[in-house]
Scaffold this active site. Structure first.
Site, short mmCIF file in Angstrom:
data_model
loop_
_atom_site.label_atom_id
_atom_site.label_comp_id
_atom_site.label_asym_id
_atom_site.label_seq_id
_atom_site.Cartn_x
_atom_site.Cartn_y
_atom_site.Cartn_z
N THR A 1 -33.69 81.95 -45.03
CA THR A 1 -33.94 81.64 -46.43
C THR A 1 -33.98 80.12 -46.62
O THR A 1 -33.81 79.37 -45.67
CB THR A 1 -32.88 82.32 -47.34
OG1 THR A 1 -33.30 82.24 -48.69
CG2 THR A 1 -31.51 81.67 -47.20
N ASN A 2 -34.25 79.69 -47.84
CA ASN A 2 -34.28 78.27 -48.18
C ASN A 2 -33.11 77.96 -49.10
O ASN A 2 -32.70 78.85 -49.84
CB ASN A 2 -35.54 77.97 -49.00
CG ASN A 2 -36.81 77.92 -48.18
OD1 ASN A 2 -36.88 78.45 -47.09
ND2 ASN A 2 -37.80 77.26 -48.71
N ASP A 3 -32.65 76.74 -49.12
CA ASP A 3 -31.67 76.33 -50.11
C ASP A 3 -32.32 76.41 -51.49
O ASP A 3 -33.37 75.82 -51.71
CB ASP A 3 -31.28 74.87 -49.88
CG ASP A 3 -30.09 74.75 -48.95
OD1 ASP A 3 -29.28 75.70 -48.88
OD2 ASP A 3 -29.98 73.70 -48.30
N SER A 4 -31.74 77.16 -52.39
CA SER A 4 -32.23 77.21 -53.77
C SER A 4 -31.18 77.87 -54.64
O SER A 4 -30.69 78.94 -54.30
CB SER A 4 -33.53 78.02 -53.84
OG SER A 4 -33.92 78.17 -55.19
#
Ligand code: CTP
Ligand code: CA
Length: 226
Positions: free
Chosen positions: A33-36
């Site tokens: 996943t991505n940092d968000s």
């Protein structure tokens, strides 16, 4: 009617906002996943709602609850986000793509939990579909707002994304700057159109940035109609 609306600059407008990070599964218990945090996108959905718009929020993973009263569709992967966006895109007037979409996903998704065996493991990744570029190529009058989180050459990369993805506006931020980033409540953004810098919104709460951004969008729509 939206009795909570404080301003009505976006009354009668259908707005899609994407937010949060997509989750790309490797197996039932592991993912990329991505940092968000989802905070910027959720604030935009809320601001659009407060300005009288009919808002659909399409959200990946976030660390806060979606705004009350806003119709929210939860998705997991980039593929699911693409599907949900395509389903609503044709009726939309404005699309704001604040989501942190994974650029790559595992080629194979194991149905069962992967077991540790070999000392080294190579995971093969493939590109996800670029959602913004896809709708940019298909758009028929929809007003498209993209995001660009950069660590360097902000203007150059932002303008490049604006052209490549056929956006009307790009909201850029330098994520290496102070008070900017994924899990903080503040942000600083530059808004660009095809002609270059439109405005800089200085360091402030994401909720205020969101309102100012949607006011710029509303002004652009009024301009377009003239
Ligand atoms: N975006 C998208 N679909 C993807 C990747 C990105 O819709 N598969 C959207 C994002 O929601 C954002 C914009 O494209 O509005 C820019 O995302 P960004 O990650 O900054 O750009 P990329 O084109 O992915 O380029 P890079 O990550 O290499 O900078
Ligand atoms: Ca990316």
């Amino acid at each position: 009617a939206n009795w909570f609306a404080r301003r009505n600059q976006l009354a009668g407008k259908k707005v899609i906002v994407t937010a949060g990070g997509t989750v790309e599964r490797l197996d039932p218990v592991r993912y990329l996943t991505n940092d968000s945090s989802g905070k910027m996108g959720y604030a935009i959905a809320e601001a659009a709602y407060m300005m009288g718009a009919d808002v659909t929020l399409i959200s990946g993973r976030a660390t806060i609850a979606p705004p009350a009263h806003v119709h929210t569709i939860q998705v997991e992967s980039a593929e699911q986000m693409l599907e949900a966006v395509l389903e609503h895109f044709h009726q939309a007037d404005i699309v704001v793509k604040a989501a942190a979409v994974a650029d790559y996903r595992p080629v194979l998704q194991a149905k069962q939990k992967m077991k540790k065996t070999a000392d080294q493991l190579t995971i093969e990744l493939e590109k996800t579909t670029d959602i913004l570029q896809t709708i940019g190529e298909q758009k028929k009058g929809q007003f498209l707002v993209g995001f660009a989180a950069e660590t360097n050459n902000v203007e150059q990369y932002a303008m490049d994304k604006l052209r490549r993805k056929h956006c009307d506006l790009i909201v850029a931020n330098d994520v290496s700057a102070e008070g900017v980033g994924f899990d903080v409540d503040t942000n600083v953004v530059q808004i660009y159109n095809a002609a270059g810098l439109v405005t800089t919104i200085p360091l402030m709460q994401k909720s205020s940035i969101a309102t100012q951004l949607m006011e710029v969008v509303a002004a652009c729509l009024t301009e377009k109609r003239r």
